[in-house]
Write a protein that holds these residues in place. Sequence first.
Motif, PDB file in Angstrom:
ATOM      1  N   LEU A   1       0.839  -1.201   0.000  1.00 41.48           N
ATOM      2  CA  LEU A   1       0.000   0.000   0.000  1.00 41.48           C
ATOM      3  C   LEU A   1       0.880   1.260   0.000  1.00 41.48           C
ATOM      4  O   LEU A   1       0.660   2.188  -0.783  1.00 41.48           O
ATOM      5  N   VAL A   2       1.899   1.262   0.853  1.00 44.93           N
ATOM      6  CA  VAL A   2       2.799   2.420   0.931  1.00 44.93           C
ATOM      7  C   VAL A   2       3.495   2.637  -0.411  1.00 44.93           C
ATOM      8  O   VAL A   2       3.608   3.761  -0.907  1.00 44.93           O
ATOM      9  N   ARG A   3       3.927   1.529  -1.030  1.00 39.99           N
ATOM     10  CA  ARG A   3       4.671   1.643  -2.283  1.00 39.99           C
ATOM     11  C   ARG A   3       3.803   1.957  -3.497  1.00 39.99           C
ATOM     12  O   ARG A   3       4.319   2.172  -4.585  1.00 39.99           O
TER      13      ARG A   3
ATOM     14  N   PHE B   1       2.318   4.633  -3.591  1.00 40.18           N
ATOM     15  CA  PHE B   1       2.539   6.078  -3.692  1.00 40.18           C
ATOM     16  C   PHE B   1       3.954   6.363  -4.179  1.00 40.18           C
ATOM     17  O   PHE B   1       4.865   5.559  -3.953  1.00 40.18           O
ATOM     18  N   ARG B   2       4.119   7.526  -4.780  1.00 38.94           N
ATOM     19  CA  ARG B   2       5.464   7.954  -5.127  1.00 38.94           C
ATOM     20  C   ARG B   2       6.218   8.241  -3.825  1.00 38.94           C
ATOM     21  O   ARG B   2       5.593   8.613  -2.820  1.00 38.94           O
ATOM     22  N   PRO B   3       7.533   8.137  -3.832  1.00 37.57           N
ATOM     23  CA  PRO B   3       8.289   8.403  -2.600  1.00 37.57           C
ATOM     24  C   PRO B   3       7.929   9.750  -1.968  1.00 37.57           C
ATOM     25  O   PRO B   3       7.785   9.840  -0.748  1.00 37.57           O
ATOM     26  N   ARG B   4       7.701  10.790  -2.773  1.00 37.37           N
ATOM     27  CA  ARG B   4       7.394  12.118  -2.237  1.00 37.37           C
ATOM     28  C   ARG B   4       6.070  12.135  -1.485  1.00 37.37           C
ATOM     29  O   ARG B   4       5.834  13.010  -0.662  1.00 37.37           O
ATOM     30  N   ASP B   5       5.188  11.193  -1.794  1.00 34.99           N
ATOM     31  CA  ASP B   5       3.864  11.165  -1.169  1.00 34.99           C
ATOM     32  C   ASP B   5       3.768  10.167  -0.015  1.00 34.99           C
ATOM     33  O   ASP B   5       2.706   9.992   0.570  1.00 34.99           O
ATOM     34  N   ARG B   6       4.886   9.495   0.312  1.00 39.56           N
ATOM     35  CA  ARG B   6       4.822   8.484   1.376  1.00 39.56           C
ATOM     36  C   ARG B   6       4.992   9.090   2.755  1.00 39.56           C
ATOM     37  O   ARG B   6       4.663   8.472   3.758  1.00 39.56           O
ATOM     38  N   LYS B   7       5.551  10.298   2.803  1.00 35.06           N
ATOM     39  CA  LYS B   7       5.788  10.968   4.069  1.00 35.06           C
ATOM     40  C   LYS B   7       4.457  11.174   4.795  1.00 35.06           C
ATOM     41  O   LYS B   7       3.468  11.559   4.181  1.00 35.06           O
TER      42      LYS B   7
ATOM     43  N   GLY C   1       4.158   1.350 -12.571  1.00 36.29           N
ATOM     44  CA  GLY C   1       4.922   1.263 -11.326  1.00 36.29           C
ATOM     45  C   GLY C   1       6.377   1.658 -11.479  1.00 36.29           C
ATOM     46  O   GLY C   1       7.119   1.715 -10.489  1.00 36.29           O
ATOM     47  N   ALA C   2       6.792   1.959 -12.696  1.00 32.72           N
ATOM     48  CA  ALA C   2       8.193   2.337 -12.917  1.00 32.72           C
ATOM     49  C   ALA C   2       8.499   3.668 -12.227  1.00 32.72           C
ATOM     50  O   ALA C   2       7.653   4.546 -12.159  1.00 32.72           O
ATOM     51  N   GLY C   3       9.694   3.765 -11.691  1.00 32.05           N
ATOM     52  CA  GLY C   3      10.159   5.025 -11.119  1.00 32.05           C
ATOM     53  C   GLY C   3       9.637   5.338  -9.734  1.00 32.05           C
ATOM     54  O   GLY C   3       9.666   6.484  -9.297  1.00 32.05           O
ATOM     55  N   ARG C   4       9.132   4.339  -9.026  1.00 30.37           N
ATOM     56  CA  ARG C   4       8.618   4.633  -7.674  1.00 30.37           C
ATOM     57  C   ARG C   4       9.560   4.185  -6.564  1.00 30.37           C
ATOM     58  O   ARG C   4       9.194   4.167  -5.412  1.00 30.37           O
ATOM     59  N   ASP C   5      10.774   3.774  -6.914  1.00 34.14           N
ATOM     60  CA  ASP C   5      11.683   3.330  -5.852  1.00 34.14           C
ATOM     61  C   ASP C   5      12.522   4.489  -5.337  1.00 34.14           C
ATOM     62  O   ASP C   5      12.638   5.492  -5.999  1.00 34.14           O
TER      63      ASP C   5
END
Length: 156
Positions: free
Chosen positions: A10-12, A14-20, A152-156
Amino acid sequence: MFRLTSEEMLVRSFRPRDRKDLELPAGVKFPLFVRNYLAWRDPSGTSLRVVFSLPGGVPTGILLKRNHGDKQPTQMCEWCHTTGGSDEIGLLTADANSRKRVGIVACLDLRCQEKIEDAANRGGKSALDAEKALLERMGKFAREALGIDLSGAGRD
Ligand SMILES: [Zn+2]
């Protein structure tokens, strides 16, 4: 319908910027089966999160912020096409990148799915086509306005 097998999945979405500051929706248990999309409000009340999935893509999350001070008398949700007053429908914004935010006029509680179902039931029709169109509009906003790759590319 899609499945979220774990909190990490679920967390992943989101884009890294939106996981905060991401807080899970209340009472959620995994695996979680989601019909169309999952939407919830952050405890602060100022932001909303939606996770959806299109055929062939991975679950994708969007973080949206309420924009106060926008007081149009009647507006139409761009996702479900319901109309309503400014207490129901208004401008939500999301980060396209660190310098640019983009907006969408949508239901402030993100209950688009229920509204589509109510309308279909009243008209004695199936909601399936309208729900499919709703998900396509969410996907289009994520892809075209926010530049999110639904594979899903580019979300790491
Ligand atoms: Zn809506």
